[in-house]
Design a protein around this motif. Structure first.
Motif, PDB file in Angstrom:
ATOM      1  N   ILE A 180       0.835  -1.220   0.000  1.00 29.09           N
ATOM      2  CA  ILE A 180       0.000   0.000   0.000  1.00 29.09           C
ATOM      3  C   ILE A 180       0.864   1.262   0.000  1.00 29.09           C
ATOM      4  CG2 ILE A 180      -1.961  -1.144   1.118  1.00 29.09           C
ATOM      5  CD1 ILE A 180      -1.084   0.345   3.719  1.00 29.09           C
ATOM      6  N   GLU A 181       2.085   1.126  -0.469  1.00 27.92           N
ATOM      7  CA  GLU A 181       3.031   2.254  -0.445  1.00 27.92           C
ATOM      8  C   GLU A 181       2.390   3.509  -1.053  1.00 27.92           C
ATOM      9  OE1 GLU A 181       6.808   1.290  -2.115  1.00 27.92           O
ATOM     10  OE2 GLU A 181       7.713   3.119  -1.279  1.00 27.92           O
ATOM     11  N   GLY A 182       2.547   4.637  -0.351  1.00 25.57           N
ATOM     12  CA  GLY A 182       2.022   5.906  -0.862  1.00 25.57           C
ATOM     13  C   GLY A 182       0.568   6.161  -0.513  1.00 25.57           C
ATOM     14  N   ALA A 183      -0.055   5.272   0.282  1.00 25.57           N
ATOM     15  CA  ALA A 183      -1.471   5.480   0.656  1.00 25.57           C
ATOM     16  C   ALA A 183      -1.619   6.752   1.486  1.00 25.57           C
ATOM     17  CB  ALA A 183      -1.968   4.276   1.458  1.00 25.57           C
ATOM     18  N   LYS A 184      -2.844   7.294   1.460  1.00 26.86           N
ATOM     19  CA  LYS A 184      -3.112   8.538   2.211  1.00 26.86           C
ATOM     20  C   LYS A 184      -3.091   8.319   3.717  1.00 26.86           C
ATOM     21  CE  LYS A 184      -6.323  11.016  -0.821  1.00 26.86           C
ATOM     22  NZ  LYS A 184      -7.751  11.266  -1.044  1.00 26.86           N
ATOM     23  N   ALA A 185      -3.612   7.196   4.171  1.00 24.51           N
ATOM     24  CA  ALA A 185      -3.688   6.955   5.620  1.00 24.51           C
ATOM     25  C   ALA A 185      -3.755   5.454   5.902  1.00 24.51           C
ATOM     26  CB  ALA A 185      -4.928   7.634   6.207  1.00 24.51           C
ATOM     27  N   TYR A 186      -3.050   5.054   6.963  1.00 14.97           N
ATOM     28  CA  TYR A 186      -3.041   3.642   7.356  1.00 14.97           C
ATOM     29  C   TYR A 186      -3.042   3.570   8.882  1.00 14.97           C
ATOM     30  CZ  TYR A 186      -1.351  -1.236   7.714  1.00 14.97           C
ATOM     31  OH  TYR A 186      -1.210  -2.569   8.005  1.00 14.97           O
ATOM     32  N   TYR A 187      -3.924   2.748   9.430  1.00 17.04           N
ATOM     33  CA  TYR A 187      -4.038   2.606  10.880  1.00 17.04           C
ATOM     34  C   TYR A 187      -3.744   1.175  11.299  1.00 17.04           C
ATOM     35  CZ  TYR A 187      -6.322   7.117  10.777  1.00 17.04           C
ATOM     36  OH  TYR A 187      -6.586   8.449  10.578  1.00 17.04           O
ATOM     37  N   LEU A 188      -2.950   1.043  12.336  1.00 13.94           N
ATOM     38  CA  LEU A 188      -2.745  -0.258  12.974  1.00 13.94           C
ATOM     39  C   LEU A 188      -3.595  -0.269  14.231  1.00 13.94           C
ATOM     40  CD1 LEU A 188       1.137  -0.776  12.711  1.00 13.94           C
ATOM     41  CD2 LEU A 188      -0.658  -1.315  11.074  1.00 13.94           C
ATOM     42  N   GLN A 189      -4.562  -1.161  14.271  1.00 12.39           N
ATOM     43  CA  GLN A 189      -5.488  -1.231  15.395  1.00 12.39           C
ATOM     44  C   GLN A 189      -5.131  -2.429  16.264  1.00 12.39           C
ATOM     45  OE1 GLN A 189      -9.267   0.439  12.784  1.00 12.39           O
ATOM     46  NE2 GLN A 189      -9.172  -1.738  13.175  1.00 12.39           N
ATOM     47  N   GLN A 190      -4.924  -2.179  17.531  1.00 12.60           N
ATOM     48  CA  GLN A 190      -4.568  -3.279  18.443  1.00 12.60           C
ATOM     49  C   GLN A 190      -5.791  -4.171  18.663  1.00 12.60           C
ATOM     50  OE1 GLN A 190      -3.796  -2.119  22.506  1.00 12.60           O
ATOM     51  NE2 GLN A 190      -2.062  -3.510  22.632  1.00 12.60           N
ATOM     52  N   TYR A 191      -5.627  -5.459  18.418  1.00 11.74           N
ATOM     53  CA  TYR A 191      -6.714  -6.416  18.674  1.00 11.74           C
ATOM     54  C   TYR A 191      -7.076  -6.391  20.151  1.00 11.74           C
ATOM     55  CZ  TYR A 191      -9.012 -10.874  19.508  1.00 11.74           C
ATOM     56  OH  TYR A 191      -9.899 -11.842  19.911  1.00 11.74           O
ATOM     57  N   ILE A 192      -8.370  -6.342  20.410  1.00  9.78           N
ATOM     58  CA  ILE A 192      -8.836  -6.373  21.802  1.00  9.78           C
ATOM     59  C   ILE A 192      -9.483  -7.727  22.047  1.00  9.78           C
ATOM     60  CG2 ILE A 192     -10.435  -5.324  23.456  1.00  9.78           C
ATOM     61  CD1 ILE A 192      -9.998  -2.699  21.811  1.00  9.78           C
ATOM     62  N   LYS A 200     -11.121 -17.721  20.607  1.00 14.17           N
ATOM     63  CA  LYS A 200     -10.921 -17.005  21.879  1.00 14.17           C
ATOM     64  C   LYS A 200      -9.496 -17.106  22.398  1.00 14.17           C
ATOM     65  CE  LYS A 200     -15.750 -17.934  22.766  1.00 14.17           C
ATOM     66  NZ  LYS A 200     -15.921 -18.103  21.321  1.00 14.17           N
ATOM     67  N   SER A 201      -8.652 -17.900  21.697  1.00 16.18           N
ATOM     68  CA  SER A 201      -7.265 -18.045  22.174  1.00 16.18           C
ATOM     69  C   SER A 201      -6.373 -16.910  21.663  1.00 16.18           C
ATOM     70  CB  SER A 201      -6.689 -19.388  21.710  1.00 16.18           C
ATOM     71  OG  SER A 201      -6.500 -19.367  20.305  1.00 16.18           O
ATOM     72  N   LEU A 202      -6.873 -16.084  20.745  1.00 20.49           N
ATOM     73  CA  LEU A 202      -6.044 -15.004  20.184  1.00 20.49           C
ATOM     74  C   LEU A 202      -5.805 -13.919  21.230  1.00 20.49           C
ATOM     75  CD1 LEU A 202      -7.772 -14.732  16.695  1.00 20.49           C
ATOM     76  CD2 LEU A 202      -5.617 -15.885  17.264  1.00 20.49           C
ATOM     77  N   THR A 203      -4.621 -13.291  21.130  1.00 22.31           N
ATOM     78  CA  THR A 203      -4.272 -12.285  22.143  1.00 22.31           C
ATOM     79  C   THR A 203      -3.804 -10.983  21.492  1.00 22.31           C
ATOM     80  OG1 THR A 203      -2.021 -13.173  22.264  1.00 22.31           O
ATOM     81  CG2 THR A 203      -3.605 -14.016  23.875  1.00 22.31           C
ATOM     82  N   SER A 204      -3.830  -9.921  22.307  1.00 24.19           N
ATOM     83  CA  SER A 204      -3.425  -8.583  21.839  1.00 24.19           C
ATOM     84  C   SER A 204      -1.906  -8.502  21.768  1.00 24.19           C
ATOM     85  CB  SER A 204      -3.877  -7.516  22.832  1.00 24.19           C
ATOM     86  OG  SER A 204      -5.239  -7.603  23.054  1.00 24.19           O
ATOM     87  N   PRO A 205      -1.387  -7.784  20.786  1.00 25.19           N
ATOM     88  CA  PRO A 205       0.059  -7.534  20.776  1.00 25.19           C
ATOM     89  C   PRO A 205       0.406  -6.489  21.834  1.00 25.19           C
ATOM     90  CG  PRO A 205      -1.020  -6.416  18.951  1.00 25.19           C
ATOM     91  CD  PRO A 205      -2.083  -7.164  19.663  1.00 25.19           C
ATOM     92  N   SER A 206       1.670  -6.478  22.260  1.00 25.68           N
ATOM     93  CA  SER A 206       2.092  -5.483  23.251  1.00 25.68           C
ATOM     94  C   SER A 206       2.204  -4.107  22.588  1.00 25.68           C
ATOM     95  CB  SER A 206       3.456  -5.876  23.817  1.00 25.68           C
ATOM     96  OG  SER A 206       4.422  -5.777  22.779  1.00 25.68           O
ATOM     97  N   LYS A 207       2.224  -3.066  23.424  1.00 29.21           N
ATOM     98  CA  LYS A 207       2.407  -1.694  22.902  1.00 29.21           C
ATOM     99  C   LYS A 207       3.745  -1.579  22.181  1.00 29.21           C
ATOM    100  CE  LYS A 207      -0.081   0.814  26.396  1.00 29.21           C
ATOM    101  NZ  LYS A 207       0.042   1.623  27.582  1.00 29.21           N
ATOM    102  N   ASP A 208       4.766  -2.238  22.721  1.00 33.39           N
ATOM    103  CA  ASP A 208       6.093  -2.180  22.090  1.00 33.39           C
ATOM    104  C   ASP A 208       6.061  -2.780  20.689  1.00 33.39           C
ATOM    105  OD1 ASP A 208       7.082  -0.967  24.267  1.00 33.39           O
ATOM    106  OD2 ASP A 208       8.177  -2.701  25.048  1.00 33.39           O
ATOM    107  N   LYS A 209       5.373  -3.897  20.553  1.00 34.79           N
ATOM    108  CA  LYS A 209       5.265  -4.526  19.225  1.00 34.79           C
ATOM    109  C   LYS A 209       4.519  -3.601  18.265  1.00 34.79           C
ATOM    110  CE  LYS A 209       7.322  -8.359  18.812  1.00 34.79           C
ATOM    111  NZ  LYS A 209       8.397  -8.449  17.844  1.00 34.79           N
ATOM    112  N   MET A 210       3.435  -2.983  18.758  1.00 32.88           N
ATOM    113  CA  MET A 210       2.658  -2.069  17.907  1.00 32.88           C
ATOM    114  C   MET A 210       3.562  -0.937  17.411  1.00 32.88           C
ATOM    115  SD  MET A 210      -0.491  -3.200  17.638  1.00 32.88           S
ATOM    116  CE  MET A 210      -1.465  -1.802  17.082  1.00 32.88           C
ATOM    117  N   SER A 211       4.394  -0.394  18.312  1.00 29.99           N
ATOM    118  CA  SER A 211       5.291   0.706  17.925  1.00 29.99           C
ATOM    119  C   SER A 211       6.327   0.221  16.918  1.00 29.99           C
ATOM    120  CB  SER A 211       6.013   1.278  19.144  1.00 29.99           C
ATOM    121  OG  SER A 211       5.064   1.717  20.054  1.00 29.99           O
ATOM    122  N   GLU A 212       6.825  -0.984  17.121  1.00 23.50           N
ATOM    123  CA  GLU A 212       7.810  -1.551  16.174  1.00 23.50           C
ATOM    124  C   GLU A 212       7.173  -1.685  14.780  1.00 23.50           C
ATOM    125  OE1 GLU A 212       9.198  -5.484  17.377  1.00 23.50           O
ATOM    126  OE2 GLU A 212       9.758  -5.925  15.299  1.00 23.50           O
TER     127      GLU A 212
END
Ligand code: SF4
Length: 230
Positions: A180-192, A200-212
């Motif tokens: 999606i290179e050059g897109a106007k806007a892209y959001y990474l949403q943390q799974y809740i 139900k076994s899926l888990t949220s990534p850490s804040k550090d991973k999101m920043s990475e």
């Protein structure tokens, strides 16, 4: 058309607008992390029909700027163009949320000027796309076509990824960034984590991973941000 949910007012779903959100049932994906799976698999019955929706929208004229049409996947509903046309006739802006697997429908809606803002999910890197959607096969060329149509539409739009600890790695975001290179806007949403999702076994990534991951995608889409960080 049956309406499976209505949020009468939201300041979050349509950027910079006061909006209502309309939920349509059914979806062609089976994402294991889907927060709306009750309306995807039909467990949750419809709450109203189109006439009742339009009577609500008529009363809210002047109080709402726009209407978000989401799901499920709105584009699988053959009556979507007439629904959007009715909403536009009342003077509302329309935001459409889509999984990006119906590019020709998207193209027609854009051509008919029935949408003002598009939010499209990018579920994962190309190699892991089908798995992330809960499918055994998926043609990512179809997703590429939607990306192309949206980026050339001249409309406001965003791409977004729900980031899941078990599904996403740094190399996935290198691939998504290039895609999606050059897109106007892209959001990474943390799974809740929720107990209503299929897996139900899926888990949220850490804040550090999101920043990475954000640092990676910013190389390709400078206007990338995190959303929903807890
Ligand atoms: S595409 Fe969206 S609505 Fe459909 S299953 Fe996936 S998360 Fe749920």
């Amino acid at each position: 058309m049956k309406i499976h949910g209505l949020q009468k007012m939201t300041l979050l779903d349509y950027p910079s607008k006061v909006a209502a959100t309309v939920f349509l049932g059914g979806c062609d994906f089976k994402c294991p992390f889907c927060h709306n799976f009750e309306i995807v698999n039909g467990t949750l019955p419809p709450i109203m029909d189109e006439d009742e929706l339009f009577s609500f929208l008529e009363k809210r004229k002047g109080l709402l700027d726009g209407i978000v049409v989401t799901g499920g996947e709105p584009c699988i509903n053959p009556s979507l163009p007439s629904l959007l046309s009715g909403i536009k006739d009342l003077g509302y802006l329309v935001k459409l949320d889509t999984n990006g697997y119906h590019p020709e429908i998207l193209n027609n809606l854009i051509g008919e000027k029935l949408i003002d803002y598009i939010a499209m999910d990018i579920k994962n890197s190309r190699d892991k796309y089908a798995m992330t959607c809960g499918l055994s096969f998926l043609n990512t060329d179809i997703i590429s076509r939607s990306i192309d149509i949206i980026m050339n539409s001249g409309l406001y739009y965003e791409f977004r990824t729900t980031v899941i600890h078990e599904y996403h790695t740094a190399s996935d975001f290198e691939d998504i960034g290039r895609w999606i290179e050059g897109a106007k806007a892209y959001y990474l949403q943390q799974y809740i984590e929720r107990d209503t999702v299929p897996d139900k076994s899926l888990t949220s990534p850490s804040k550090d991973k999101m920043s990475e991951f954000l640092d990676i995608v910013k190389k390709y889409v400078p206007n990338s941000s995190l959303r929903g960080i807890e």
